[in-house]
Design an enzyme around this catalytic site. Sequence first.
Site, short mmCIF file in Angstrom:
data_model
loop_
_atom_site.label_atom_id
_atom_site.label_comp_id
_atom_site.label_asym_id
_atom_site.label_seq_id
_atom_site.Cartn_x
_atom_site.Cartn_y
_atom_site.Cartn_z
N HIS A 49 -4.87 16.58 56.50
CA HIS A 49 -4.93 16.07 55.12
C HIS A 49 -3.52 15.73 54.63
O HIS A 49 -2.60 16.54 54.76
CB HIS A 49 -5.55 17.12 54.18
CG HIS A 49 -6.97 17.47 54.54
ND1 HIS A 49 -7.97 16.52 54.60
CD2 HIS A 49 -7.54 18.65 54.85
CE1 HIS A 49 -9.10 17.12 54.94
NE2 HIS A 49 -8.86 18.41 55.10
N GLU A 94 23.93 38.42 44.81
CA GLU A 94 25.19 37.68 45.12
C GLU A 94 25.35 36.44 44.26
O GLU A 94 25.86 35.41 44.71
CB GLU A 94 25.28 37.37 46.62
CG GLU A 94 25.45 38.64 47.42
CD GLU A 94 26.26 38.49 48.68
OE1 GLU A 94 27.11 37.60 48.77
OE2 GLU A 94 26.04 39.30 49.59
N GLY A 95 24.94 36.58 43.01
CA GLY A 95 25.08 35.47 42.06
C GLY A 95 23.76 34.73 41.92
O GLY A 95 23.26 34.16 42.89
N SER A 151 20.90 31.92 40.78
CA SER A 151 20.94 30.46 40.94
C SER A 151 21.61 29.83 39.72
O SER A 151 22.26 28.77 39.83
CB SER A 151 19.53 29.90 41.13
OG SER A 151 19.03 30.29 42.40
N ARG A 191 28.58 34.33 50.42
CA ARG A 191 27.43 33.52 49.99
C ARG A 191 26.90 32.60 51.09
O ARG A 191 25.68 32.39 51.18
CB ARG A 191 27.77 32.75 48.70
CG ARG A 191 27.75 33.67 47.48
CD ARG A 191 28.21 33.02 46.20
NE ARG A 191 28.17 33.97 45.09
CZ ARG A 191 28.86 33.85 43.96
NH1 ARG A 191 29.67 32.83 43.78
NH2 ARG A 191 28.74 34.76 43.01
N ARG A 220 39.35 26.45 50.97
CA ARG A 220 38.58 27.10 49.91
C ARG A 220 37.19 26.46 49.86
O ARG A 220 37.05 25.24 49.86
CB ARG A 220 39.28 26.94 48.56
CG ARG A 220 38.71 27.86 47.50
CD ARG A 220 39.68 28.07 46.36
NE ARG A 220 39.81 26.90 45.51
CZ ARG A 220 38.89 26.57 44.59
NH1 ARG A 220 37.82 27.29 44.41
NH2 ARG A 220 39.09 25.50 43.84
N1 COS Z 1 38.37 32.26 44.08
C1 COS Z 1 39.56 32.62 43.55
N2 COS Z 1 39.76 32.78 42.21
C2 COS Z 1 38.69 32.56 41.42
C3 COS Z 1 37.45 32.16 41.90
C4 COS Z 1 37.30 32.01 43.30
N3 COS Z 1 36.15 31.66 43.83
N4 COS Z 1 36.60 32.04 40.87
C5 COS Z 1 37.28 32.31 39.76
N5 COS Z 1 38.55 32.62 40.09
C6 COS Z 1 39.66 32.93 39.17
C7 COS Z 1 39.92 31.79 38.19
O1 COS Z 1 40.81 30.87 38.74
C8 COS Z 1 40.49 32.51 37.01
O2 COS Z 1 41.85 32.79 37.31
P1 COS Z 1 42.98 32.85 36.15
O3 COS Z 1 42.69 34.07 35.36
O4 COS Z 1 44.27 32.95 36.92
O5 COS Z 1 42.85 31.59 35.35
C9 COS Z 1 39.74 33.84 37.02
O6 COS Z 1 39.27 34.04 38.35
C10 COS Z 1 38.57 33.88 36.05
O7 COS Z 1 37.68 32.84 36.39
P2 COS Z 1 36.56 32.33 35.40
O8 COS Z 1 37.19 31.99 34.10
O9 COS Z 1 35.79 31.28 36.10
O10 COS Z 1 35.69 33.68 35.20
P3 COS Z 1 34.38 33.96 34.34
O11 COS Z 1 34.51 35.33 33.81
O12 COS Z 1 34.12 32.85 33.40
O13 COS Z 1 33.18 34.03 35.38
C11 COS Z 1 31.68 33.78 37.18
C12 COS Z 1 33.10 33.56 36.60
C13 COS Z 1 30.58 33.77 36.16
C14 COS Z 1 31.46 32.65 38.16
C15 COS Z 1 31.74 35.12 37.91
O14 COS Z 1 31.83 36.17 37.00
C16 COS Z 1 30.58 35.35 38.85
O15 COS Z 1 30.58 34.85 39.96
N6 COS Z 1 29.59 36.14 38.41
C17 COS Z 1 28.49 36.51 39.26
C18 COS Z 1 28.79 37.77 39.95
C19 COS Z 1 27.86 38.03 41.04
O16 COS Z 1 27.68 37.23 41.93
N7 COS Z 1 27.24 39.20 41.02
C20 COS Z 1 26.28 39.55 42.01
C21 COS Z 1 26.51 40.93 42.46
S1 COS Z 1 27.67 41.08 43.68
S2 COS Z 1 26.53 41.31 45.23
#
Ligand code: COS
Length: 389
Positions: free
Chosen positions: A278, A363-364, A366, A243, A311
């Site tokens: 302006h 990549e996610g 906004s 990102r 991180r």
């Molecule tokens: N690094 C390491 N671990 C991570 C993390 C990170 N950045 N983000 C989340 N995790 C871990 C959490 O700690 C959690 O671990 P445990 O299961 O051990 O508790 C697990 O992953 C699940 O995390 P979370 O509950 O936050 O997951 P969600 O399903 O609620 O969703 C989002 C997280 C929505 C943020 C995620 O699905 C996301 O980023 N979606 C967008 C995807 C994207 O960018 N797509 C674009 C296409 S790719 S080009």
Amino acid sequence: MVDFTLTDEQKDLRELAHNFAEKEIRPVAWDYDRDGTWPQEIIEKAWEVGLMNTHIPTEYGGPGLDYLAGCLIEEEMGWGCSGIGTSLMCNGLATAPIVIGGSEETKRKYLGMLAEEPKLASFCLTEPDAGSDVSGMRTTAVKMGDQYVINGSKCFITNGGYADFYTVYAKTDKEAGHKGISAFVVDRNLDGVTVDKKEDKLGQRASNTATISFNDVAIPAENMLGEENHGFKLAMMTLDRTRPGVAAMAVGIARAAFEFATDYSKERVQFGVPIAMHQAIQFMIADMATKIEAARLLVWQSGALLDQGKRNTLASSHAKRFSADTAMEVTTDAVQIYGGYGFIKEYPVEKLMRDAKIMQLYEGTSQIQRLVIAREVLMPRRAAEPAAA
Ligand code: COS
């Protein structure tokens, strides 16, 4: 000590990238946008001068550059043309899970392949029914002896039609939500891999966006990246690393629009003076400039944290969200400064406005970045770490 001065090496790298963008990308960018031309020649030249695969470690044949250096390059590519830039930079997204989770043999084979020749790889996460909600994916990987058999379809895959291999996320345990996803490397030439559809897009039209289907594709079990059912975290860790670069590209788009708009504002005369005289225009230009500076600082911070081994989840989402929104706002204002001419394809800024839109989506979105930011702020995973502070 905080010092935002780039080293001589970083300045040289940025100059190399800028010169490449100016000489090789800019002159064709608007034609490639119009025709949706695949930038094969530019990819080969960029590979030749060392502007691709920047994060592949030296032991696997890559330049082993740090993340901040990658961001400097990506801003310049975005300034040149973010469609072509996305094509050039996509290997970084596809290979991050290999760098993080691949076995020594997998790294040598697949990272080495990209280092040896101007080949491409794609990151296959998104599915028609699983975009932001990664856990909702339906693609499966079933273990059969010493192989996994993959079935499913991935959409919006950058460089999908031209990639030699894919990093693919699939369910290895359908009932376990995000804890049932694993990641694999899949060669393009295997039976059952098909490129189904090339998208006709609003912007970034020089980049290839395809649907890739996997129909009973058998891959060796050793092509799994990391451990079984740990693919979700691998995907999140990958996005933390990529990102910042995407955000840098958004800064590049915004900077390009800003430069065009400021130049135009000094030439265009209305009410007897250049419109730059302006205050209405001056305030727009001032806001554009501030947003670009702020976005770049967030980008550098998110890259620098990674380089320090920290991180950067929060910083990376700050950078991606703010830079993407900045690119959209600045390009929209650039069109506004051009007035009616801004809406016409003969002038450069409408392309930039179209290109900027995807920065708020891929990549996610906004909204996803805000979700990550809110979670990190309200419930920091590791509050003690500076990246989450
Ligand atoms: N690094 C390491 N671990 C991570 C993390 C990170 N950045 N983000 C989340 N995790 C871990 C959490 O700690 C959690 O671990 P445990 O299961 O051990 O508790 C697990 O992953 C699940 O995390 P979370 O509950 O936050 O997951 P969600 O399903 O609620 O969703 C989002 C997280 C929505 C943020 C995620 O699905 C996301 O980023 N979606 C967008 C995807 C994207 O960018 N797509 C674009 C296409 S790719 S080009």
